[in-house]
Structures are given as C-alpha cells and as structure tokens.
Design a protein around this motif. Structure first.
Motif, mmCIF file in Angstrom:
data_model
loop_
_atom_site.group_PDB
_atom_site.id
_atom_site.type_symbol
_atom_site.label_atom_id
_atom_site.label_comp_id
_atom_site.label_asym_id
_atom_site.label_seq_id
_atom_site.Cartn_x
_atom_site.Cartn_y
_atom_site.Cartn_z
ATOM 1 N N GLY A 29 0.786 -1.229 0.000
ATOM 2 C CA GLY A 29 0.000 0.000 0.000
ATOM 3 C C GLY A 29 0.813 1.272 0.000
ATOM 4 O O GLY A 29 0.365 2.314 0.473
ATOM 5 N N LYS A 30 2.027 1.205 -0.559
ATOM 6 C CA LYS A 30 2.819 2.437 -0.715
ATOM 7 C C LYS A 30 2.192 3.282 -1.820
ATOM 8 O O LYS A 30 1.806 2.761 -2.860
ATOM 9 C CB LYS A 30 4.279 2.100 -1.057
ATOM 10 N N LEU A 31 2.149 4.587 -1.597
ATOM 11 C CA LEU A 31 1.490 5.489 -2.542
ATOM 12 C C LEU A 31 2.464 6.454 -3.196
ATOM 13 O O LEU A 31 2.058 7.401 -3.857
ATOM 14 C CB LEU A 31 0.383 6.283 -1.825
ATOM 15 N N GLY A 36 -0.683 12.289 -14.640
ATOM 16 C CA GLY A 36 -2.016 12.555 -14.127
ATOM 17 C C GLY A 36 -1.960 13.400 -12.877
ATOM 18 O O GLY A 36 -0.914 13.910 -12.501
ATOM 19 N N ASP A 37 -3.087 13.519 -12.243
ATOM 20 C CA ASP A 37 -3.219 14.365 -11.060
ATOM 21 C C ASP A 37 -3.080 13.494 -9.811
ATOM 22 O O ASP A 37 -4.034 12.850 -9.371
ATOM 23 C CB ASP A 37 -4.592 15.053 -11.090
ATOM 24 N N ILE A 38 -1.875 13.490 -9.235
ATOM 25 C CA ILE A 38 -1.617 12.658 -8.051
ATOM 26 C C ILE A 38 -2.510 13.084 -6.894
ATOM 27 O O ILE A 38 -3.094 12.258 -6.196
ATOM 28 C CB ILE A 38 -0.132 12.749 -7.644
ATOM 29 N N HIS A 78 6.462 10.196 1.627
ATOM 30 C CA HIS A 78 6.308 8.824 1.134
ATOM 31 C C HIS A 78 5.026 8.237 1.735
ATOM 32 O O HIS A 78 5.081 7.450 2.673
ATOM 33 C CB HIS A 78 7.530 7.972 1.496
ATOM 34 N N PRO A 79 3.882 8.623 1.193
ATOM 35 C CA PRO A 79 2.603 8.196 1.778
ATOM 36 C C PRO A 79 2.412 6.685 1.723
ATOM 37 O O PRO A 79 2.870 6.012 0.802
ATOM 38 C CB PRO A 79 1.563 8.930 0.928
ATOM 39 N N SER A 99 0.366 5.328 -9.739
ATOM 40 C CA SER A 99 0.554 5.456 -11.188
ATOM 41 C C SER A 99 -0.463 4.597 -11.940
ATOM 42 O O SER A 99 -0.948 4.986 -13.012
ATOM 43 C CB SER A 99 1.983 5.088 -11.596
ATOM 44 N N ALA A 100 -0.822 3.433 -11.387
ATOM 45 C CA ALA A 100 -1.848 2.600 -12.021
ATOM 46 C C ALA A 100 -3.210 3.281 -11.964
ATOM 47 O O ALA A 100 -3.971 3.266 -12.939
ATOM 48 C CB ALA A 100 -1.905 1.234 -11.345
#
Length: 524
Positions: A150-152, A160-162, A183-184, A504-505
């Motif tokens: 679950g690293k974001l 895209g718009d993170i 590092h969410p 990113s996915a």
C-alpha cells in the motif's frame, strides 16, 4: 498564499492528536479562521545525528483555502452506455470511477475473490502451501497492491493528477496525512476497507462489479473488440474494453498472442528479497545506538549500484522497500515460488525487507526467443518453478544468509523470518541465473560500504523477487491510448506496461477511462 518550512522534532511531527494545533502555535497564529495552515509536505531529515522532520506549509486566506473535491456520491449511470473493465486493481477501480463521472456505466470483471473472501485464499498459501491460481496475493479485488503494502509514492508526475487520486482515497477512508507525507503509505491492514468502499461507490452509482469471473476469450469482429467471453461461457458486450489485468495475468498475454494481437517483450528486473532486523536499519539510518524511540517511523532505504558483469553494466537496485514489514508468498500458480513485501499501517514488525533486483534484458532470455513476445515471461516462470523445486516443492522459499551468499557458502542455519510458509537453506546461485547472482553479489558488497552494518549474516536473502513489473508490454497509441491494431481496446496499468505502483496505475486507469469515453463519444 505563502509557503513556510518548519523544522520539528519527531515527537512534534508525528503526534497525530497535536500535529495540526502545533503548526499554528509554531507559526504564532490563532486557529480562528483568518489564516489556514495547510501542510503540503512532511519529510524526515536524517542527514545529521540529530534527526528532524521538515514540514512545508501553505498559509492560506479563507478565500484561498480549497475544500477537497473528491466525494463518495456519484451520478447514476445504470442505464447508460457500458464499458467493460477487466481487472479490479487500482487501474480498474479508478477507471470505473472516472467512467461514472463521465456518464458511462462500468462493468468490472475480476477473476479473484472480493477483499474479505480473499483473506481465506491468502491464509491457505501461508498455512497450507495451497495456491489458488485465481485468488491470491496478486489476483482479487484491489489487485496486487491491496495485500502487498500500500505504498502510494510515485515518480509519475506527468501522467495525471496525483493529488486527485489521493483525495479520492481520503474520501473513501484513508487518513489525510497521505496528502502531505513525502512517502505516503496506507498499510496492508487498512487497504481492504478502502478498496471495498471504492467498490461500493461504483455499485451505488449503478456500475457493476463481478468477482470469481474470469475472462477466457475476446469477442472480435473486423479488428474491433466487442466484448469478452467468460469461463462459464457467458458473453459480456460493451462499447469498449479497458484491459487492466496486472503484471501476473499470464493467461491474458497467452490469449493475446494466440489471437495474433500485437504484444511486445519488455525489460523487467529479477532478484531477491533481503531481510534485516528493523532495529539494525534504524541504527544505520537514524544514527542511534538503541531503538528509534516512540515517534520516528521504521526507517527505510533506497540503494542503487552499477555492477559490471562480463564487461556489461548491470543496474542493481532496491525495490519496494518495506520497513517494519513482512515477506509474503506471491505465487499465482502451484509449483512456483515468488516473494513480495508488505507493511502494515503501523510498520511495527521487527523486520525490514526490500527487493534487491537486477535489470533484465533480452540477452538474458535469448534461449527463450522462440516464444517471441512471451520470451521474458517464460524465462521468469522457469526461474520461479526452479526455485520451488530446489526449495522442496511447497511454498517454502529458498534462502541464504547475506554474507554467505556474497562469499558463496551454503548457510548451516537461517535467522528468524517474517515469511510465514518458512524457508529452506539453499545455495541461491543454483536458483538465480549466473549473471544475476554475480550482479547481486557486487551490489551487496557496494551497499555494505555505503551503509555500515548492512552486509551482515544477521540478514538473509529470500527468493525469488521476480514480479517487479510486467515482462510483456501491450502497445497503445500515445495520444488515443487505443491498441494500434484492435479498435476500442485500451491496454491499461501495470500489466500493460504503463504503471509501476498503486498511484501510477490509478492515474493510468483514469486516463484510459477518458480515452475510452472519447472514443465511444466520437464514434456515436
């Protein structure tokens, strides 16, 4: 608007109950609505022995303060045109939500189980060494990311718009700190509930989500995709198909190959997981002699080295580092060993693990060239099967103490591990291709000079870390995102070669949804 940076102690920065109040106090501001303090980035600075936390904040007037736009309430699309989405990972789920925003009904087809039922399949791997090829750590609601960390964090800034992706996650139950942490991370224990909430939003709006529903064929006419065929023989038709099946859906790559639909071999990376005691990594990174204390999070690292093997440079790098985490069995079929890493939200395991992998190119799998675009995938599969045989034929993973591996010695014993199925002591050079093993040995020696204490026999390597990314790329037009050969087919996400993680996915899923909507709108 004004941006300021505060330097806080770990106790100040990571006290959830006091954090917001403390920001106002440090800035000498009253929390009365005249000025809003909005944190935009929180990052640990461990360059000196006195570890601090840097917090960048925006000072906003009431008119400048923006409320999050993400919601859990969407328009009704039950009677609208429908687009099929194959796969319910982040690419598929966010594609579905974006289609709903655009007024299109998504039909999401997932081969695996929903997040709750999926837990039983994971338990069967860990306890009984039984791998369900349809529902496992890679397949099922939420995709590979749901039960593997679950690293974001993403470097895909231009795709895209993170912020938008993160705000949608917050609206569906994630903590607001993911909006500003450098590092969410959500955590494997928290992600299933969030994924279920995303699914609920899709269904509440009239979208459809089906589990244990495997796509086995494509409905094609005049080089246009009209829908898909399910394992039970049912046909599902739609205006377009978004293919978001993830990096491990080998049957889909075989299916495309059988239909002579253009796919390409893609470079990927292969290696091992290295597992250290977390306290050792903390002591190296935080310059402490004991434990890290109650406020600092479990520390991580990022390492890269250019090894030289037979006159060729080979990149060796850390991948998906999981502080305070666990190594998990990520095989998608019986008879293979694959490992991945995950961390719970608290990152409170006593182990740290990270993939340490070597870049692989076509020269490494040239003996599989007869398989064409599937050559890398067949090479990948062969190594996973070999690892299983050498380790005993169950889900025991082959392992070796770190210094023993570098010095070419079989380990007489292995340290305690977080990998639940258990380990088998082997010579890892028998599992890994020769040049990969040599590159890893060089890399570990280099890492040991840069992180004093890293190269130790208190650490071990566990194999194989082979699903770093898809070994196959499904091409698409760079503008329309449509497959160059098959109309209305939109290859999407990590499995198609266009993403490398949850965020990113998700962004790629949104882009494909917009592209598919543009296609069917222009057509009609």
């Amino acid at each position: 608007m004004k941006t300021v940076e505060l330097v806080l102690s770990p106790a100040e920065a990571f006290n959830e109950e006091q954090f917001e109040t403390l920001l106002y106090k440090k800035l000498g501001l009253k929390k009365d609505g005249d000025v809003y303090v909005q944190p935009v980035k929180r990052s640990i600075d461990a360059r000196s022995r006195n570890v601090v936390v840097r917090v960048q904040c925006e000072l906003l007037s009431p008119s400048e303060k923006k409320s999050p736009t993400a919601t859990t309430t969407y328009q009704q699309v039950g009677n609208k045109q429908q687009i099929i989405i194959v796969g319910s990972g982040p690419a598929g789920l966010f594609a579905a939500l974006r289609l709903i925003e655009l007024g299109v009904k998504p039909i999401v087809l997932e081969r695996g189980a929903d997040v709750q039922a999926r837990r039983r399949d994971l338990a069967a791997i860990n306890k009984d060494h039984f791998v369900n090829p349809e529902s496992n750590y890679c397949f099922g609601e939420g995709g590979a990311g749901t039960y593997s960390d679950g690293k974001l964090y993403t470097r895909s800034k231009k795709r895209g718009d993170i912020r938008r992706i993160l705000e949608i996650m917050v609206a569906h139950g994630a903590k607001e700190e993911i909006l500003f942490d450098a590092h969410p991370h959500i955590g494997t224990n928290k992600l299933p509930k969030l994924v279920a909430e995303l699914r609920q939003s899709i269904q509440d709006a009239g979208g459809e989500v089906y589990f244990n529903t495997k796509v086995v064929d494509l409905i094609l006419k005049d080089e246009t995709i009209k829908g898909v065929v399910l394992q039970n023989g049912d046909r599902v038709e739609g205006e377009a198909v978004i293919l978001a099946t993830g990096h491990s859906a080998r049957d889909i790559f075989h299916l495309l190959h059988q239909h002579n639909i253009l796919i390409e071999a893609k470079p990927f990376a292969l290696g091992v997981r290295v597992e250290h005691p977390q306290i050792l990594i903390d002591q190296i990174q935080y310059h402490c002699t004991g434990d890290r204390g109650p406020y600092l999070p479990a520390s991580s690292y990022a390492l890269v080295h250019q090894a030289n093997i037979e006159g060729q440079d080979r990149g060796v790098f850390s991948f998906c580092m999981c502080p305070g985490g666990f190594i998990v069995p990520a095989a998608t079929a019986p008879g293979e060993i694959v490992v991945n890493g995950m961390s719970p939200s608290r990152r409170d395991s006593k182990f740290a693990n990270s993939g340490i992998v070597v870049a692989v190119d076509e020269n490494d799998f040239k003996e599989y060239a007869k398989h064409g675009a599937l050559a890398g995938m067949i090479f990948q599969s062969a190594i996973e099967q070999k690892a299983c045989v050498i380790a005993g034929g169950t889900q025991l993973a082959p392992a070796q103490r770190l210094v023993d591996f570098v010095d070419k010695r079989v380990s007489s014993s292995l340290p305690e591990t977080s990998y639940q199925p258990g380990l088998a002591s082997v010579e890892m050079r028998e599992v890994l291709p020769k040049r990969i093993a040599q590159a890893l040995q060089q890399g570990f020696r280099n890492f040991g000079t840069r992180m004093k204490g890293y190269l130790t026999n208190d650490a071990q390597i566990v194999g194989v870390e082979s699903r770093t990314s898809s070994p196959v790329k499904i091409p698409r037009d760079k503008d329309t995102l449509e497959h160059p050969q098959i109309k209305n087919l939109f290859p999407c996400g990590e499995g198609a070669g266009y993403a490398g993680g949850i965020v990113s996915a998700a962004m790629d899923g949104e882009r494909c949804a917009e592209a598919a909507f543009a296609r069917i709108t222009n057509k009609s």
